[in-house]
Scaffold this motif. Structure first.
Motif, short mmCIF file in Angstrom:
data_model
loop_
_atom_site.label_atom_id
_atom_site.label_comp_id
_atom_site.label_asym_id
_atom_site.label_seq_id
_atom_site.Cartn_x
_atom_site.Cartn_y
_atom_site.Cartn_z
N ALA A 187 43.18 30.16 36.60
CA ALA A 187 43.33 31.59 36.33
C ALA A 187 42.64 32.42 37.41
N ALA A 188 41.45 31.97 37.85
CA ALA A 188 40.73 32.70 38.89
C ALA A 188 41.51 32.67 40.21
N LYS A 189 42.13 31.52 40.51
CA LYS A 189 42.91 31.42 41.74
C LYS A 189 44.15 32.30 41.67
N MET A 190 44.76 32.39 40.48
CA MET A 190 45.94 33.24 40.33
C MET A 190 45.59 34.71 40.52
N LEU A 191 44.32 35.06 40.25
CA LEU A 191 43.88 36.45 40.42
C LEU A 191 43.40 36.72 41.85
N GLY A 192 43.53 35.72 42.73
CA GLY A 192 43.23 35.95 44.14
C GLY A 192 41.96 35.32 44.65
N ALA A 193 41.22 34.61 43.80
CA ALA A 193 39.98 33.99 44.24
C ALA A 193 40.27 32.71 45.02
N SER A 194 39.45 32.44 46.02
CA SER A 194 39.56 31.19 46.76
C SER A 194 39.01 30.06 45.90
N PRO A 195 39.34 28.80 46.23
CA PRO A 195 38.81 27.69 45.42
C PRO A 195 37.29 27.71 45.33
N LEU A 196 36.60 27.98 46.45
CA LEU A 196 35.13 28.02 46.43
C LEU A 196 34.63 29.19 45.59
N ARG A 197 35.29 30.34 45.71
CA ARG A 197 34.88 31.52 44.93
C ARG A 197 35.10 31.28 43.45
N ALA A 198 36.15 30.57 43.09
CA ALA A 198 36.41 30.26 41.69
C ALA A 198 35.31 29.37 41.12
#
Length: 285
Positions: A187-198
């Protein structure tokens, strides 16, 4: 006869959720055996005698006064004061806690999320310090550190304590990771976060209970560690357990009981904080 014995030990049949007399009595005996050494130590710390007779013939605070004097300045028989040893223990325990946590969090994530060859072996190796004989581990680390071309003082204690505390931190972080579904990262990646940021913004905050539990356990383990530390300390770098042991070897000094009461109070406060912060469900021993 069998019915009579059952009635004596069990009494009336307990209701669901209740315990029988035998279970309560057995629990009381086990609890008494567990706290008896601590109670004996507390009583002896208030002894007014100059020897270690139990029970004491009189009571006073003289050994706490002597303990404070020793904390401030070393005796003639001591190379370091208790205050210096206490500072070293706090430093080593804090560094061990931080380094073990920095290693355990990504390790727990990899063990739960990633599939790789040797994963089962990695899990077993992580738990090896739990069953490895402490004397052998201390001797092995001593041989390794002495073979290095440079000298390590406090660092060798930190490395050894990280090895000892790491399984506890990894187990708690892994338990926290298992409760976090992969859908939160997606869900975080779908909202634009990078894998590390997620991972940093979503997964790590959700691992809070396991991380806090592991950190406090690592601190407690390092602060109280004696066996491995005994092989690695030197005369200028001495922790509180080693300092207390040196006092009992030279003479059976009753001030050791006063120091031990302080250690028990610190450990009790840390365990209480652990239960308040994360609850019993977030701790894995």
């Amino acid at each position: 006869m069998s019915n009579l014995l059952k009635s004596l030990f069990r009494g009336a049949a307990p209701l669901p959720g209740e315990t029988g007399r035998f279970a309560m009595g057995l629990s009381g005996v086990i609890l008494l055996l567990a706290v008896l050494p601590i109670l004996t130590m507390i009583v002896m710390s208030f002894s007014g005698a100059s020897n270690l007779d139990f029970p004491p013939a009189s009571y006073s605070l003289q050994w706490y006064q002597a303990a404070w004097n020793t904390f401030v300045s070393p005796d003639a028989s001591d190379v370091l004061s208790l205050g210096q040893a206490f500072t070293t223990s706090l430093l080593v325990a804090t560094l061990s806690m931080l380094f073990a946590t920095l290693i355990a969090v990504p390790a727990a994530y990899a063990l739960v999320r990633c599939e790789f060859r040797g994963k089962a072996a990695a899990l077993q190796l992580m738990s090896l310090p739990l069953v490895f004989p402490m004397v052998v581990l201390g001797l092995a680390l001593l041989l390794i550190f002495d073979s290095l071309p440079f000298q390590l003082n406090t660092s060798r204690l930190v490395i050894a304590h990280v090895i000892l505390a790491l399984p506890f931190v990894v187990r708690n972080c892994t338990a926290a990771m298992l409760s976090i579904g992969s859908e939160v990262e997606e869900a975080a990646k779908m909202l634009g976060a990078s894998p590390l940021r997620a991972i940093v913004d979503v997964v790590v905050p959700l691992m809070r209970s396991g991380i806090l539990a592991g950190m406090l356990l690592a601190f407690i383990i390092s602060f109280n560690e004696f066996t491995v530390t005994y092989f690695l300390y030197n005369i200028d770098v001495m922790t509180v357990p080693i300092w207390m042991y040196s006092r009992t070897v030279s003479s059976l000094d009753p001030t050791v009981f006063s120091f031990a009461v302080l250690i028990v109070l610190i450990d009790f406060a840390l365990i209480w904080a652990l239960e308040k912060l994360v609850g019993e469900g977030g701790v894995s021993f």
